[in-house]
Scaffold this motif. Structure first.
Motif, PDB file in Angstrom:
ATOM      1  N   GLY B 121       7.346 -10.217 -18.715  1.00  0.00           N
ATOM      2  CA  GLY B 121       5.894 -10.541 -19.000  1.00  0.00           C
ATOM      3  C   GLY B 121       5.211 -10.277 -17.785  1.00  0.00           C
ATOM      4  N   SER B 122       3.902  -9.788 -17.829  1.00  0.00           N
ATOM      5  CA  SER B 122       3.122  -9.399 -16.527  1.00  0.00           C
ATOM      6  C   SER B 122       2.905 -10.517 -15.978  1.00  0.00           C
ATOM      7  CB  SER B 122       1.828  -8.840 -17.380  1.00  0.00           C
ATOM      8  OG  SER B 122       1.864  -7.760 -17.754  1.00  0.00           O
ATOM      9  N   GLN B 123       2.860 -11.853 -16.671  1.00  0.00           N
ATOM     10  CA  GLN B 123       2.299 -13.063 -15.796  1.00  0.00           C
ATOM     11  C   GLN B 123       3.323 -13.327 -14.689  1.00  0.00           C
ATOM     12  OE1 GLN B 123       3.823 -13.282 -18.635  1.00  0.00           O
ATOM     13  NE2 GLN B 123       5.443 -14.394 -18.103  1.00  0.00           N
ATOM     14  N   CYS B 124       4.413 -12.865 -14.828  1.00  0.00           N
ATOM     15  CA  CYS B 124       5.465 -13.357 -13.558  1.00  0.00           C
ATOM     16  C   CYS B 124       5.605 -12.082 -12.655  1.00  0.00           C
ATOM     17  CB  CYS B 124       6.764 -13.943 -14.083  1.00  0.00           C
ATOM     18  SG  CYS B 124       7.711 -12.760 -14.967  1.00  0.00           S
ATOM     19  N   ILE B 125       4.785 -11.026 -12.769  1.00  0.00           N
ATOM     20  CA  ILE B 125       5.019  -9.886 -11.931  1.00  0.00           C
ATOM     21  C   ILE B 125       3.897  -9.633 -10.877  1.00  0.00           C
ATOM     22  CG2 ILE B 125       5.509  -7.280 -11.621  1.00  0.00           C
ATOM     23  CD1 ILE B 125       7.845  -9.012 -13.056  1.00  0.00           C
ATOM     24  N   VAL B 126       4.105  -9.899  -9.555  1.00  0.00           N
ATOM     25  CA  VAL B 126       3.080  -9.792  -8.685  1.00  0.00           C
ATOM     26  C   VAL B 126       3.411  -8.612  -7.902  1.00  0.00           C
ATOM     27  CG1 VAL B 126       2.186 -10.768  -6.716  1.00  0.00           C
ATOM     28  CG2 VAL B 126       3.068 -12.243  -8.341  1.00  0.00           C
ATOM     29  N   VAL B 127       2.491  -7.621  -7.650  1.00  0.00           N
ATOM     30  CA  VAL B 127       2.767  -6.534  -6.733  1.00  0.00           C
ATOM     31  C   VAL B 127       2.063  -7.018  -5.462  1.00  0.00           C
ATOM     32  CG1 VAL B 127       2.349  -4.052  -6.446  1.00  0.00           C
ATOM     33  CG2 VAL B 127       3.131  -4.895  -8.549  1.00  0.00           C
ATOM     34  N   ALA B 128       2.776  -6.802  -4.424  1.00  0.00           N
ATOM     35  CA  ALA B 128       2.260  -6.999  -2.930  1.00  0.00           C
ATOM     36  C   ALA B 128       1.973  -5.738  -2.361  1.00  0.00           C
ATOM     37  CB  ALA B 128       3.319  -7.777  -2.245  1.00  0.00           C
ATOM     38  N   ILE B 129       0.688  -5.630  -2.032  1.00  0.00           N
ATOM     39  CA  ILE B 129       0.368  -4.277  -1.498  1.00  0.00           C
ATOM     40  C   ILE B 129       0.067  -4.514  -0.007  1.00  0.00           C
ATOM     41  CG2 ILE B 129      -1.428  -2.329  -1.567  1.00  0.00           C
ATOM     42  CD1 ILE B 129      -1.810  -2.898  -4.490  1.00  0.00           C
ATOM     43  N   ASP B 130       0.518  -3.615   0.871  1.00  0.00           N
ATOM     44  CA  ASP B 130       0.055  -3.891   2.267  1.00  0.00           C
ATOM     45  C   ASP B 130      -0.639  -2.431   2.535  1.00  0.00           C
ATOM     46  OD1 ASP B 130       1.705  -6.092   2.445  1.00  0.00           O
ATOM     47  OD2 ASP B 130       3.619  -4.716   3.637  1.00  0.00           O
ATOM     48  N   GLY B 131      -1.893  -2.844   3.008  1.00  0.00           N
ATOM     49  CA  GLY B 131      -2.955  -1.853   3.365  1.00  0.00           C
ATOM     50  C   GLY B 131      -3.196  -1.470   4.652  1.00  0.00           C
ATOM     51  N   LYS B 132      -3.624  -0.332   5.149  1.00  0.00           N
ATOM     52  CA  LYS B 132      -3.947  -0.052   6.534  1.00  0.00           C
ATOM     53  C   LYS B 132      -4.933   1.132   6.457  1.00  0.00           C
ATOM     54  CE  LYS B 132      -1.493   0.857  10.847  1.00  0.00           C
ATOM     55  NZ  LYS B 132      -1.899  -0.280  11.534  1.00  0.00           N
ATOM     56  N   ARG B 133      -6.165   0.992   7.436  1.00  0.00           N
ATOM     57  CA  ARG B 133      -6.839   2.245   7.531  1.00  0.00           C
ATOM     58  C   ARG B 133      -6.289   3.192   8.421  1.00  0.00           C
ATOM     59  NH1 ARG B 133      -9.233  -2.176   7.487  1.00  0.00           N
ATOM     60  NH2 ARG B 133     -11.033  -2.504   6.025  1.00  0.00           N
ATOM     61  N   HIS B 134      -6.028   4.426   7.961  1.00  0.00           N
ATOM     62  CA  HIS B 134      -5.821   5.602   8.721  1.00  0.00           C
ATOM     63  C   HIS B 134      -6.516   6.685   8.354  1.00  0.00           C
ATOM     64  CE1 HIS B 134      -2.550   8.011  10.620  1.00  0.00           C
ATOM     65  NE2 HIS B 134      -2.432   8.917   9.243  1.00  0.00           N
ATOM     66  N   GLU B 135      -7.062   7.326   9.465  1.00  0.00           N
ATOM     67  CA  GLU B 135      -7.977   8.661   9.411  1.00  0.00           C
ATOM     68  C   GLU B 135      -8.907   8.607   8.323  1.00  0.00           C
ATOM     69  OE1 GLU B 135      -5.028  11.782   8.458  1.00  0.00           O
ATOM     70  OE2 GLU B 135      -4.246  11.883  10.688  1.00  0.00           O
ATOM     71  N   ASN B 136      -9.807   7.203   8.550  1.00  0.00           N
ATOM     72  CA  ASN B 136     -10.758   6.830   8.007  1.00  0.00           C
ATOM     73  C   ASN B 136     -10.558   6.661   6.439  1.00  0.00           C
ATOM     74  OD1 ASN B 136     -12.778   6.789   9.902  1.00  0.00           O
ATOM     75  ND2 ASN B 136     -12.897   9.241   9.829  1.00  0.00           N
ATOM     76  N   LYS B 137      -9.106   6.503   6.232  1.00  0.00           N
ATOM     77  CA  LYS B 137      -9.022   6.222   4.659  1.00  0.00           C
ATOM     78  C   LYS B 137      -8.065   4.943   4.629  1.00  0.00           C
ATOM     79  CE  LYS B 137      -9.260  10.867   2.426  1.00  0.00           C
ATOM     80  NZ  LYS B 137      -8.716  12.175   2.373  1.00  0.00           N
ATOM     81  N   MET B 138      -8.290   4.176   3.550  1.00  0.00           N
ATOM     82  CA  MET B 138      -7.351   2.950   3.209  1.00  0.00           C
ATOM     83  C   MET B 138      -6.145   3.733   2.435  1.00  0.00           C
ATOM     84  SD  MET B 138      -9.943   0.084   2.252  1.00  0.00           S
ATOM     85  CE  MET B 138     -11.589  -0.262   3.150  1.00  0.00           C
TER      86      MET B 138
END
Lengths: 209, 250
Positions: B121-138
């Protein structure tokens, strides 16, 4: 004195650890015993049945059928025996659910389960939200009106007779968060995850209703 | 009204909560079970715990710690770190996690999100995303920010939603650990492009940072150091937010 028997249904729909723990704490030193229902059962042996559920409506219904729980549970409910359904365990009391596909429910409380429909609404409705009571009831004694409970769901009870709605919650619009018909209760939130007020509600159900 | 969630995060090795950047200068902050119990009692809306050194040897003890924590709290528990295949998710849910967070395994194999959400079930799936700026893009990064992937952050966030994630745990590697506040511009980009709940993570140092986090439309605000160090109590953060007009559970 003969102990009252509480059945906790494991419909393989999310884990039952938290609710199991909560029930055990409540009945400790009291004349109750807890039995886990994992398959066909004799409904006449139970004084109360609690069914927690997570995930999809269709999955829970098909699990209950596969495990041979569905038939005795339906007879139990048709006889207006005491029940507390949690989240999807509440939703399956309806006539039908529309998650993934249309699935026939237990047909105890008239209505159907449909997705939240509101623009710009974050779905699932996830987190703590308050309930507002329409009337007094043993299950909500000790000041549970306006208290916060933990919700996580994308579908709600719709086209339900107002007389069966014990409490509403607001998210985009008003929806039923506690339903009741006779001795049968359903809560859309997770009392077993809702800290002390959640435990109070389970306690009220077991000891007072 | 839905309340903004305040979520303490425990970085765990075996059964200890630790603090340390990239495995250097690891400092033990306390016993994981005791800290979890304390946060549950003191008003946390949810608890997040991550196995930050998910080696084969440490995993068994970590799972035992999850089981022990699930027994002493009665608020939702999200567990992540070291999740690479479907069985890892099942194991954590069986141990008592309410939600499981997937990070680099999802980047490597996006189908895992769909498989996991169909199974549990979707309710128990969390996607952890790590983001960073690189060459003016995320960009999406993995390995604690050391490896920049080809994935564009916003596209990835939309993709995890369509694959069935129930929630996004968004950490900005540009602000994480610095205590200068959440990455508001990154978070706003995410919340305006998805319709699932977003938890803001990375950078809280003071009370105002929580408020600014709320303004990004993130419905959960995650913090570690400010709570573990005792700088703020959960309730004092909530009282501050309430005075600012933010709905919280008191």
């Amino acid at each position: 004195m003969k102990k009252k028997v509480i059945g906790l249904v494991d419909g393989q729909s999310g884990n039952i650890g938290s609710i199991n723990k909560a029930i055990k704490e409540i009945i400790k030193g009291r004349p109750y015993q807890l039995k886990i229902i994992r398959g066909e059962f004799d409904y006449s042996l139970f004084n109360k049945i609690i069914l927690p559920g997570q995930g999809a409506y269709a999955t829970l219904i098909s699990n209950l059928k596969k495990l041979k729980i569905y038939k005795p549970l339906k007879t139990y409910l048709d006889n207006n025996c005491s029940y507390l359904g949690i989240c999807v365990g509440m939703q399956i009391l309806s006539d039908q659910g529309h998650e993934d596909r249309t699935t026939k429910g237990l047909g105890i409380i008239a209505g159907e389960i449909k997705k939240f429909k509101s623009k710009n609404l974050i779905i699932p409705h996830m987190g703590w939200n308050s309930i507002s009571l329409n009337k007094e009831d043993p299950i909500v004694t000790n000041n549970l009106d306006n208290k916060d409970f933990y919700f996580v769901h994308s579908y709600i009870f719709q086209n339900i007779n107002k007389s069966n709605v014990l409490a509403n919650t607001h998210y985009g619009k008003k929806f039923p968060s506690i339903v009741k018909k006779g001795n049968i209760y359903g809560v859309q939130f997770h009392p077993e995850k809702s800290h002390k007020y959640g435990l109070n509600l389970i306690k009220n159900y077991i000891l007072k209703s | 009204m839905l309340k903004t969630r305040i979520i303490p995060c425990l970085d765990v090795i075996k059964n200890k909560v630790v603090k340390g950047v990239n495995f250097k200068n690891i400092k033990v902050m306390g016993n994981a079970v005791e800290m979890a119990r304390y946060y549950s009692l003191s008003g946390a809306d949810e608890l997040c715990m991550l196995d930050i050194n998910a080696s084969y040897q440490n995993r068994k003890t970590f799972i035992k710690t999850v089981e022990a924590i699930a027994k002493v709290i009665n608020i939702p528990l999200t567990v992540g770190g070291g999740v690479s295949v479907l069985d890892d998710i099942t194991d954590l849910l069986n141990a008592g996690a309410d939600k499981v967070s997937i990070n680099s395994a999802a980047v490597k194999n996006p189908r895992l999100i769909r498989q996991a959400s169909l199974k549990h079930g979707s309710q128990c799936i969390v996607v952890a995303i790590d983001g960073k700026r690189h060459e003016n893009k995320m960009k999406v990064v993995v390995k604690g920010g050391r490896e920049i992937t080809k994935k564009e952050l916003i596209l990835w966030a939309k993709q995890v939603q369509s694959l069935g994630a129930g929630e996004i745990l968004m950490t900005s590697m540009d602000t994480d650990g610095v205590q200068n506040g959440f990455d508001s511009s990154m978070l706003k980009k995410i919340t305006s492009n998805v319709s699932i709940p977003v938890i803001a993570s990375g950078g809280v140092g003071n009370l105002e940072h929580f408020y600014l986090g709320h303004l990004t439309k993130s419905t959960g605000l995650l913090a570690a150091s400010v709570f573990h160090s005792g700088k703020y109590k959960i309730q004092s953060v909530k009282k501050y937010l309430k005075n600012k007009g933010v709905p919280v559970r008191l």
